[in-house]
Design a protein around this motif. Structure first.
Motif, mmCIF file in Angstrom:
data_model
loop_
_atom_site.group_PDB
_atom_site.id
_atom_site.type_symbol
_atom_site.label_atom_id
_atom_site.label_comp_id
_atom_site.label_asym_id
_atom_site.label_seq_id
_atom_site.Cartn_x
_atom_site.Cartn_y
_atom_site.Cartn_z
ATOM 1 N N VAL A 1 -39.303 -11.260 54.833
ATOM 2 C CA VAL A 1 -40.625 -10.660 54.977
ATOM 3 C C VAL A 1 -40.881 -9.763 53.770
ATOM 4 O O VAL A 1 -40.000 -9.022 53.346
ATOM 5 C CB VAL A 1 -40.724 -9.839 56.281
ATOM 6 N N VAL A 2 -42.105 -9.834 53.205
ATOM 7 C CA VAL A 2 -42.468 -9.029 52.044
ATOM 8 C C VAL A 2 -43.399 -7.899 52.489
ATOM 9 O O VAL A 2 -44.386 -8.136 53.184
ATOM 10 C CB VAL A 2 -43.158 -9.890 50.960
ATOM 11 N N ASN A 3 -43.074 -6.674 52.080
ATOM 12 C CA ASN A 3 -43.912 -5.507 52.316
ATOM 13 C C ASN A 3 -43.936 -4.666 51.048
ATOM 14 O O ASN A 3 -43.145 -4.890 50.125
ATOM 15 C CB ASN A 3 -43.357 -4.666 53.480
ATOM 16 N N ALA A 4 -44.838 -3.693 50.993
ATOM 17 C CA ALA A 4 -44.935 -2.836 49.814
ATOM 18 C C ALA A 4 -45.028 -1.377 50.254
ATOM 19 O O ALA A 4 -45.620 -1.059 51.289
ATOM 20 C CB ALA A 4 -46.152 -3.224 48.977
ATOM 21 N N PHE A 5 -44.453 -0.493 49.435
ATOM 22 C CA PHE A 5 -44.392 0.927 49.732
ATOM 23 C C PHE A 5 -44.990 1.709 48.570
ATOM 24 O O PHE A 5 -44.559 1.553 47.423
ATOM 25 C CB PHE A 5 -42.939 1.363 49.956
ATOM 26 N N VAL B 1 -46.138 1.232 43.304
ATOM 27 C CA VAL B 1 -45.932 0.460 44.527
ATOM 28 C C VAL B 1 -44.649 -0.346 44.367
ATOM 29 O O VAL B 1 -44.478 -1.074 43.381
ATOM 30 C CB VAL B 1 -47.122 -0.480 44.806
ATOM 31 N N ILE B 2 -43.747 -0.182 45.327
ATOM 32 C CA ILE B 2 -42.489 -0.933 45.347
ATOM 33 C C ILE B 2 -42.663 -2.114 46.293
ATOM 34 O O ILE B 2 -42.878 -1.935 47.494
ATOM 35 C CB ILE B 2 -41.325 -0.042 45.809
ATOM 36 N N VAL B 3 -42.596 -3.318 45.751
ATOM 37 C CA VAL B 3 -42.723 -4.540 46.552
ATOM 38 C C VAL B 3 -41.313 -4.986 46.931
ATOM 39 O O VAL B 3 -40.466 -5.224 46.054
ATOM 40 C CB VAL B 3 -43.451 -5.642 45.774
ATOM 41 N N VAL C 1 -51.002 -12.089 50.364
ATOM 42 C CA VAL C 1 -51.534 -10.862 50.946
ATOM 43 C C VAL C 1 -50.369 -10.039 51.494
ATOM 44 O O VAL C 1 -49.608 -10.505 52.342
ATOM 45 C CB VAL C 1 -52.544 -11.170 52.065
ATOM 46 N N ILE C 2 -50.258 -8.803 50.993
ATOM 47 C CA ILE C 2 -49.105 -7.961 51.312
ATOM 48 C C ILE C 2 -49.580 -6.648 51.911
ATOM 49 O O ILE C 2 -50.466 -5.987 51.344
ATOM 50 C CB ILE C 2 -48.277 -7.687 50.046
ATOM 51 N N PRO C 3 -49.020 -6.221 53.046
ATOM 52 C CA PRO C 3 -49.382 -4.911 53.606
ATOM 53 C C PRO C 3 -48.798 -3.782 52.757
ATOM 54 O O PRO C 3 -47.687 -3.892 52.240
ATOM 55 C CB PRO C 3 -48.761 -4.940 55.003
ATOM 56 N N LEU C 4 -49.568 -2.698 52.635
ATOM 57 C CA LEU C 4 -49.148 -1.555 51.831
ATOM 58 C C LEU C 4 -48.929 -0.345 52.733
ATOM 59 O O LEU C 4 -49.837 0.070 53.463
ATOM 60 C CB LEU C 4 -50.182 -1.227 50.759
ATOM 61 N N ILE C 5 -47.742 0.236 52.646
ATOM 62 C CA ILE C 5 -47.371 1.400 53.449
ATOM 63 C C ILE C 5 -47.321 2.621 52.545
ATOM 64 O O ILE C 5 -46.620 2.621 51.529
ATOM 65 C CB ILE C 5 -45.995 1.177 54.103
ATOM 66 N N ASP C 6 -48.087 3.649 52.892
ATOM 67 C CA ASP C 6 -48.008 4.922 52.187
ATOM 68 C C ASP C 6 -46.793 5.653 52.744
ATOM 69 O O ASP C 6 -46.821 6.190 53.846
ATOM 70 C CB ASP C 6 -49.284 5.734 52.416
ATOM 71 N N LEU C 7 -45.704 5.634 51.973
ATOM 72 C CA LEU C 7 -44.457 6.179 52.469
ATOM 73 C C LEU C 7 -44.569 7.665 52.794
ATOM 74 O O LEU C 7 -43.926 8.158 53.723
ATOM 75 C CB LEU C 7 -43.344 5.939 51.446
#
Length: 328
Positions: free
Chosen positions: A104-108, A96-98, A74-80
């Motif tokens: 720590v893993v996040n996505a943009f 989406v860039i992971v 489960v990865i949080p997604l940030i709207d850049l």
């Protein structure tokens, strides 16, 4: 996309940028404005299409639009675009860039991804003028092309601002006040981030180190060669000027790997211990550090161990130095 296939040889002062863009949502008949950005390939795990996003209550910021499942993770997604205050429209080309750093893993979420550029750190300029005001906390540098300007995104700072619990803390472990070994080892700390550099200096000075600072590898190299010249001229050991170098990896002008390689290739400076200190250090980057002769490599969440590891290196207690980085 796997980063292991595109990592560059260490010590060349080159790096690779993934270029992406954000198309601001158009107002009326206006044509949407496209802004270009970049991020170091070493931080990117993969680039995917926009997945199904699950909204979650109590998100830390409106730009965190939810989470998604990627291979049972489960990865949080940030709207850049929301983070930058420039909302964009979602389309079929939305990507989406992971990314992973500091374990720590996040996505943009971005409008699209164009290509990968191989550049020299000499090509990276610090933000200036209006760009500096706009980019103060979000970007680390500027790369200029003939038809556009590309801003290098500081993903790490964004994540820290969104979730301060993930930031480097000043919590100290180990010695208590009054029990510090005041040996005053002379250390050169090299980092282009003012906040990170101040944090490292604070840690080391509280453990009795005497610290000099530089903002990039080229400045640090110039200072080291001057110290080497003075030591030869006066017939004194190099330790009269410096006992240790602690350097970041990502820096304009000269990166940390290149600085380390130049130190270890120099017949006089090669005995100087070098610690690489970066959020980028993982299994792949750890091997790059070994290839340029780094004496130790410390990830930013391990900052509380930095002073002890530095003293072990200076004092020749190599049994106390970890031989590998453990990552999940």
């Amino acid at each position: 996309m796997s980063q292991t296939n595109i990592l560059l040889e260490a010590g060349t002062n080159e790096f690779e940028i993934i270029e992406f863009y954000i198309d601001e949502q158009a107002q009326g008949d206006e044509k949407p404005y496209r802004a270009y950005f970049g991020v170091n390939v070493a931080k990117v795990l993969e680039i995917i299409r926009l997945p199904t996003v699950t909204e979650m209550p109590h998100m830390p910021h409106p730009s965190v639009i939810g989470t998604f499942n990627l291979r049972s993770r489960v990865i949080p997604l940030i709207d850049l675009s929301l983070w930058l205050g420039k909302p964009m429209a979602r389309t079929e080309s939305t990507k989406v860039i992971v990314a992973e750093f500091n374990k720590v893993v996040n996505a943009f979420m971005v409008s699209g991804v164009t290509r990968i550029h191989r550049k020299s750190w000499n090509d990276v300029e610090p933000p200036s003028g209006y760009t500096a005001q706009f980019a103060a906390r979000n970007f680390t540098g500027v790369v200029k092309f003939e038809d556009r300007i590309l801003l290098l995104l500081d993903m790490e700072q964004i994540i820290w601002d969104l979730n301060p619990a993930l930031a480097i803390r000043m919590d100290r472990t180990g010695r208590q006040d009054g029990m510090v070994d005041r040996t005053h080892y002379k250390t050169l700390v090299v980092d282009d981030s003012n906040s990170i550099r101040r944090l490292i200096v604070s840690y080391l000075e509280k453990d009795g180190f005497s610290v000099e600072q530089d903002i990039n590898g080229q400045n640090a190299w110039n200072r080291l060669t001057e110290w080497k010249r003075l030591a030869a001229e006066k017939g004194t050991p190099l330790s009269e000027y410096v006992d240790l170098v602690v350097t970041d990896l990502e820096m304009p002008s000269m990166d940390g790997h290149s600085l380390c390689k130049k130190i270890k290739d120099d017949p006089v400076l090669k005995s100087l211990p070098v610690i690489l200190f970066s959020s980028l250090i993982n299994h792949q980057l750890y091997h790059k550090g070994i290839s340029v002769g780094a004496d130790d490599q410390v990830t930013k969440p391990e900052i509380a161990t930095l002073a002890d590891r530095a003293k072990k290196l200076i004092e020749g207690d190599l049994d106390g130095i970890p031989k590998r980085i453990l990552t999940e």
